[in-house]
Design an enzyme around this catalytic site. Structure first.
Site, mmCIF file in Angstrom:
data_model
loop_
_atom_site.group_PDB
_atom_site.id
_atom_site.type_symbol
_atom_site.label_atom_id
_atom_site.label_comp_id
_atom_site.label_asym_id
_atom_site.label_seq_id
_atom_site.Cartn_x
_atom_site.Cartn_y
_atom_site.Cartn_z
ATOM 1 N N LEU A 42 0.859 -1.180 0.000
ATOM 2 C CA LEU A 42 0.000 0.000 0.000
ATOM 3 C C LEU A 42 0.896 1.229 0.000
ATOM 4 O O LEU A 42 1.853 1.311 0.778
ATOM 5 C CB LEU A 42 -0.897 0.024 1.243
ATOM 6 C CG LEU A 42 -2.193 -0.780 1.217
ATOM 7 C CD1 LEU A 42 -2.912 -0.652 2.554
ATOM 8 C CD2 LEU A 42 -3.104 -0.342 0.085
ATOM 9 N N ASP A 43 0.590 2.192 -0.869
ATOM 10 C CA ASP A 43 1.351 3.434 -0.916
ATOM 11 C C ASP A 43 1.230 4.187 0.411
ATOM 12 O O ASP A 43 0.248 4.009 1.138
ATOM 13 C CB ASP A 43 0.836 4.338 -2.038
ATOM 14 C CG ASP A 43 1.061 3.732 -3.420
ATOM 15 O OD1 ASP A 43 1.976 2.900 -3.555
ATOM 16 O OD2 ASP A 43 0.306 4.102 -4.344
ATOM 17 N N PRO A 44 2.205 5.045 0.724
ATOM 18 C CA PRO A 44 2.109 5.836 1.958
ATOM 19 C C PRO A 44 0.809 6.633 2.072
ATOM 20 O O PRO A 44 0.285 6.815 3.167
ATOM 21 C CB PRO A 44 3.327 6.762 1.868
ATOM 22 C CG PRO A 44 4.330 5.966 1.093
ATOM 23 C CD PRO A 44 3.516 5.231 0.064
ATOM 24 N N LEU A 45 0.266 7.113 0.939
ATOM 25 C CA LEU A 45 -0.960 7.903 0.977
ATOM 26 C C LEU A 45 -2.223 7.048 0.970
ATOM 27 O O LEU A 45 -3.332 7.579 0.958
ATOM 28 C CB LEU A 45 -0.994 8.878 -0.202
ATOM 29 C CG LEU A 45 0.049 10.003 -0.169
ATOM 30 C CD1 LEU A 45 -0.135 10.937 -1.363
ATOM 31 C CD2 LEU A 45 -0.052 10.803 1.125
ATOM 32 N N ALA A 46 -2.075 5.725 0.955
ATOM 33 C CA ALA A 46 -3.218 4.816 1.011
ATOM 34 C C ALA A 46 -3.372 4.279 2.422
ATOM 35 O O ALA A 46 -2.413 4.169 3.184
ATOM 36 C CB ALA A 46 -3.028 3.665 0.024
#
Length: 333
Positions: A42-46
């Site tokens: 998961l991306d940091p912004l997710a």
């Protein structure tokens, strides 16, 4: 400690940082040293469901990459960024804002088997280098189109109103593909903006196959609506068999670790295999599989199975034409 801890990943940390947090909780809880891995970046912004495998369950973490997933995400119309999310810089703008009716009408084009170009800022490799590393250097990144499947694509009423799905006409599209998982049941109808009102943003729910990039899906939906857009919110609500219902926060993880109580949240190794049949072995059969030998004439249908001796996992196996072989063996007694 062989099994799964499901983390509700917050904004900010990356998946590897979550793995480090689980290792720290194990260490502080006096559980000894274990292998730890995550089942899907998961991306940091997710935010949302991040399955973390511990011990022998790490042998199954790769299966999570192939699992179907569900995401809620918000598209903000009018600007496109180079990363296709809030992190990037604006590279295109448009004065066009779609109506709710227009969004509902276009969703069918993105449901079922589709082709999409992954984001330049992705972990895919180009000539041995990560695409995001090349993009950050200012180099042009050209990624090949890939085939993915969107099993269901639905309009949600908005980020702040949970995950209840609207059932407005044209707002829900589901399409089955051969072998695809069934979509979750529909939730009660809730009000949405008037169909003729211009939208600054829209929140959708997508149930997708492996390899689907939600940022690319958002980009392409905006293009189809005659505008541009980027993702401002991305939350994974389901990964394979795991949902938010069994997920815990990082604060809860730390609390359980310090309290020597991680067993309270640990799901069994087989929880990651609940989509395949369980196969019961006798001691002789278990012994053969543990030695890497095949079982001939074992009573099992063709395909994958979860072989156990009593309550002890023995192996992920595959049966074909009356022969059962080990796909992944578990070192458990």
């Amino acid at each position: 400690m062989h099994g799964w801890i499901i983390i509700d990943k917050p904004l900010g940390p990356g998946s590897t940082q979550i793995v480090s947090a689980v290792k720290r909780a194990l260490r502080e809880g006096g559980y000894g040293k274990h292998k730890v891995g995550h089942g899907g970046t998961l991306d940091p912004l997710a935010t949302g469901v991040l399955p973390v495998a511990i011990g022998e369950a790490t042998k199954l973490a790769g299966r999570m990459l192939d699992a179907s997933k569900r995401y809620d995400f918000t598209i903000r119309f009018g600007t496109q960024t180079d990363t296709l999310d809030l992190e990037g810089k604006v590279i295109a703008e448009s004065p066009v804002r779609p109506t709710l009716a227009a969004v509902g009408a276009v969703l069918a084009r993105f449901t079922g088997p589709i082709e999409q170009v992954p984001p330049a800022y992705s972990a895919l490799k180009v000539d041995g280098e990560r695409a995001y590393d090349l993009a950050r250097k200012g180099e042009e990144v050209v990624l090949a189109t890939r085939k993915v499947t969107v099993y269901a694509l639905q309009i949600l009423p908005g980020t702040g109103r949970g995950t209840m799905r609207s059932m407005v006409e044209g707002g829900v599209h589901e399409r089955s593909a051969a072998g695809s998982p069934p979509p979750p049941p529909a939730a009660p109808a809730v009000p949405l903006p008037a169909s003729g009102e211009d939208l600054q943003e829209i929140t959708l729910s997508a149930f997708v196959s492996k390899g689907t990039y939600i940022r690319s899906l958002a980009r392409d939906i905006a293009f189809a609506l005659g505008t541009v857009g980027h993702v401002t919110m991305l939350r994974r609500t389901k990964a394979g068999p795991f949902t938010l219902e069994s997920a815990i926060s990082l604060d809860k993880l730390a609390e359980l670790g310090k309290g020597h109580a991680l067993e309270e949240t640990l799901l069994p190794l087989g929880a990651g295999l609940d989509d395949i049949p369980a196969l019961s072995l006798n001691p002789d059969q278990a012994g053969r599989l543990r030695k890497g030998l095949r079982l001939i004439g074992f009573a099992a249908d063709d395909g994958l199975g979860f072989a156990t001796l009593g309550n002890v996992p023995v192996a992920l196996v595959e049966t074909l034409d009356g022969e059962t072989r080990v796909v992944r063996g578990f070192n458990l007694e």
